[in-house]
Design an enzyme around this catalytic site. Structure first.
Site, PDB file in Angstrom:
ATOM      1  CE  LYS A 213      29.235  35.505  -1.184  1.00  0.00           C
ATOM      2  NZ  LYS A 213      29.552  36.591  -0.265  1.00  0.00           N
TER       3      LYS A 213
ATOM      4  CD  GLU B 176      32.129  34.678   0.905  1.00  0.00           C
ATOM      5  OE1 GLU B 176      31.556  35.285   1.827  1.00  0.00           O
ATOM      6  OE2 GLU B 176      32.252  35.147  -0.237  1.00  0.00           O
ATOM      7  CG  ASP B 177      33.870  32.875   4.947  1.00  0.00           C
ATOM      8  OD1 ASP B 177      33.759  34.110   4.834  1.00  0.00           O
ATOM      9  OD2 ASP B 177      32.957  32.153   5.377  1.00  0.00           O
TER      10      ASP B 177
ATOM     11  CG  ASP C 208      35.095  37.459   3.019  1.00  0.00           C
ATOM     12  OD1 ASP C 208      33.877  37.525   3.246  1.00  0.00           O
ATOM     13  OD2 ASP C 208      35.720  36.394   2.966  1.00  0.00           O
TER      14      ASP C 208
ATOM     15  CG  ASN D 112      26.188  41.088  12.243  1.00  0.00           C
ATOM     16  OD1 ASN D 112      25.482  41.224  13.237  1.00  0.00           O
ATOM     17  ND2 ASN D 112      25.687  40.894  11.042  1.00  0.00           N
TER      18      ASN D 112
END
Length: 683
Positions: free
Chosen positions: A96, A138-139, A164, A289
């Site tokens: 990232k 993030e995450d 996200d 994905n």
């Protein structure tokens, strides 16, 4: 494009490399002397400390804070891999950070925090925040991610953004706007089914409501089924905001008559039968994905009228957050925003939706091995590598921040867009100067290779951007077929040399020029039918202003006719070729490695003057170094004397030019060498 399989070893070797990981820190100021050390650290740095203490906003001017983002995770929701903890999250966070830097020149520290509770995570990020210009979460697993972001946005005066959530919401919002137009549907009337009630699903639903979808038209599902009023199991207030009246419906029932399906859950949860019950021209966002909720081919087989987007690069309409987070933060940082507002997010949506309607540059097509790409069902959002997104999104976000009252720095938007272009294309000052001059007075440019699809696309872009009035040489039927195959709405000026009424006149001119050089009239009549020669005769006769060739021809085939047919500028006896080399922020013009084999002093001087005038046309002040294997007489030879004499001639004829030599190439390119060893040099 086939999906390329990447092995585990490929990935590990990529990360291992000569230097482990994907990031390193570079020093931006000199640290070569004791004085440098005193300026950078003790004792001199104390002055910077007291200045910032007196005015904290000076941290944006005196430190890296204004271009520094913290990418923060606790590793509880890593990609599709789940809760693996902070250390396994580091490869993702470094990736990232690399994207931030590569795409938008935003510096990043990735922070993997061993924080289990929401309170601990919020407190830790809040404590770290003063050193950063923005926070990218993030995450982090739902529902904690909602509370963490909400609390930090309330407590911090810098942009806080959970990618996200909002990155996915912004890019799918842009896709929704364009897909609805293509499907002929009004946003207030559509019915939406969302599968996945985590960070992405809830944020997308919120964004759709802001864009005009009615909240009561959204039906949300999680792993336990429909989110409905009265349900108590695995509920939270975030997904609860989209609870529908009971009784709960099955997924198939909810999809009956639905217009939009957003899937951010897991593979193979949707069947063809479910899709067949949707309304005409359904919009399918299949974002799991690498394996979507229903295979792309299967979805189109069940619903050929569908507009489909996935998270994969090997299918049309790839939904990728990389089009959002680097550019949103670029715009927010550049105006020193105190927050990321709903207005800024919606501005990013509109910018991306509008960019998808623009003509796609060759550089973007080449990256995907495509020959055409046009706004339509298979192109509703820009490709992830579309470098123009930096200018479009960042400027839109900066303007929205200013309108929303959260910008602490004023910027001139026109100047800012130019600065963004300079970031997205190194050496933009050269390109920009040429484009702006061309737009001011577009000239007629003839393309001898006019049947070539790449030339056609380039000519179309030049005309669309009003930098030239292209003329394509070729057979009209062949050119029209190529345009149709490319899917372009383009009606260029096309001339077939074989059918031109100018053939006889051009042949006569060529014969008159070259009859005492062994050329017969019959040979001239044959030569003029060649597109390269015909195009040059158009320039010679004033029917065109410029000539562009060489994509498929060898270099001598292009150069020889130019030397034979195009007259030199009055008072000039030399022709020169120039390489423009762009490296980082530096632009160098190198002459002449193209035309002259062993020029004498007079020719060298003329080349230097010609190139200096050429460089000045790009609004650059030329500094000329005449290069040899000697530095100012360190080696004496006929060759070095020739270069020294050329320098004298240039100075005599053009005292306004900064020129010096003879010098070696490294000396010419390094100010440090000149300043330390040859302080007498004029450059």
């Amino acid at each position: 494009m086939a999906h390329e399989e990447i092995s585990r070893e490929d990935v590990l070797e990529y990360h291992r490399g000569e230097r482990p990981g994907k990031l390193q820190i570079e020093v931006t100021k000199p640290l070569l002397s004791q004085r440098d050390l005193s300026l950078a650290y003790s004792p001199g740095v104390g002055h910077a400390v007291t200045a910032v203490a007196e005015n904290p906003l000076l941290a944006y001017d005196l430190t890296a804070k204004g271009n520094l983002v913290a990418v923060v995770t606790n590793g509880t929701a890593i990609l599709g891999l789940g809760n693996l903890g902070p250390v396994p999250a580091k490869p993702v966070m470094e990736g990232k950070a690399a994207l931030f830097k590569q795409l938008a020149d935003v510096d990043v520290f990735d922070l993997e925090l061993d924080c289990r509770s929401t309170d601990e995570l919020v407190a830790t990020i809040r404590a770290l925040a003063p050193g950063f210009g923005g926070i990218n979460l993030e995450d982090i697993a739902a529902p904690a991610c909602f509370e963490v972001e909400s609390r930090l946005r309330d407590e911090l005066a810098i942009p806080v953004f959970h990618d996200d959530q909002h990155g996915t919401a912004i890019i799918t919002g842009a896709a929704l706007v364009n897909a609805l137009e293509l499907a002929g549907k009004h946003i207030a009337a559509v019915k939406v089914v969302v599968i996945g009630a985590g960070a992405a699903g809830v944020a997308c639903a919120r964004m759709y409501v802001k864009l005009g979808v009615r909240r009561e038209h959204i039906t949300m599902f999680d792993r336990l089924g429909m989110v409905y009023e009265g349900r108590t199991e695995e509920m939270d207030p975030y997904k609860g905001a989209f609870a529908r009246p009971g009784p709960p419906l099955s997924l198939g029932e909810a999809l009956g008559g639905a217009d939009v399906l957003l899937e951010v859950s897991a593979a193979n949860v949707v069947t063809p039968e479910m899709l067949r019950g949707m309304a005409p021209n359904p919009i399918l966002f299949l974002l799991a994905n690498p394996d979507p909720e229903i295979r792309y081919e299967l979805a189109l087989s069940a619903r050929p009228d569908a507009i489909v987007a996935t998270g994969r690069s090997d299918y049309p309409n790839q939904v990728n957050n990389v089009l959002v987070f680097p550019y949103l933060f670029r715009g927010a940082l550049d105006v020193r925003a105190t927050a990321v507002t709903a207005e800024m997010e919606q501005a990013a949506v509109r910018a991306l939706a509008a960019l998808a309607r623009e003509v796609v540059p060759e550089r973007v097509l080449a990256a995907y091995g495509l020959s055409r790409l046009k706004f339509g069902r298979e192109y509703i959002i820009p490709k992830p590598n579309d470098y123009r997104a930096l200018e479009w999104v960042a400027s839109a976000v900066a303007e929205a921040a200013r309108s929303a009252g959260v910008a602490r720095a004023h910027i001139d938007l026109d100047g800012y867009r130019e600065r963004l272009r300079a970031m997205q294309r190194r050496g933009w000052r050269v390109v920009h100067a040429a484009i702006e001059k061309a737009r001011h007075d577009p000239r007629r440019i003839v393309f001898p290779e006019g049947e070539n699809p790449r030339i056609i696309r380039a000519a179309r872009l030049m005309e669309a951007e009003n930098v030239a009035r292209p003329v394509l040489l070729g057979r009209p039927a062949v050119v029209a077929g190529a345009i149709a195959a490319l899917g372009l709405d383009y009606h260029p000026s096309v001339i077939d040399p074989e059918e031109s009424p100018q053939l006889d006149a051009y042949a006569a001119d060529i014969y008159a020029l070259c009859k005492r050089k062994g050329l017969t009239l019959a040979r001239a009549e044959k030569l003029v039918r060649q597109p390269n020669v015909f195009g040059l005769m158009m320039v010679r006769s004033g029917e065109a202003d410029g000539f562009l060739s060489g994509l498929t021809y060898d270099y001598p085939e292009v150069l020889r006719p130019i030397l034979q047919l195009i007259p030199l500028r009055p008072g000039t006896g030399t022709v020169a070729g120039v390489f423009i080399v762009i490296s980082g922020s530096q632009v160098h013009f190198i002459a002449d490695g193209l035309v002259n084999i062993d020029p004498g002093p007079e020719e060298l001087a003329q080349i230097a003057i010609l190139v200096a005038d050429f460089v000045a046309d790009f609004d650059i002040q030329p500094r000329i170094a005449l290069v040899s294997f000697s530095n100012f007489g360190s080696v004496r030879s006929l060759q070095t004397e020739k270069v020294r004499r050329a320098v004298q001639i240039v100075r005599e004829r053009r005292p306004d030019l900064e020129v010096d030599g003879e010098m070696q190439a490294d000396t010419a390119l390094s100010p440090d060498i000149v300043e330390s060893r040859y302080p007498f040099s004029r450059i």
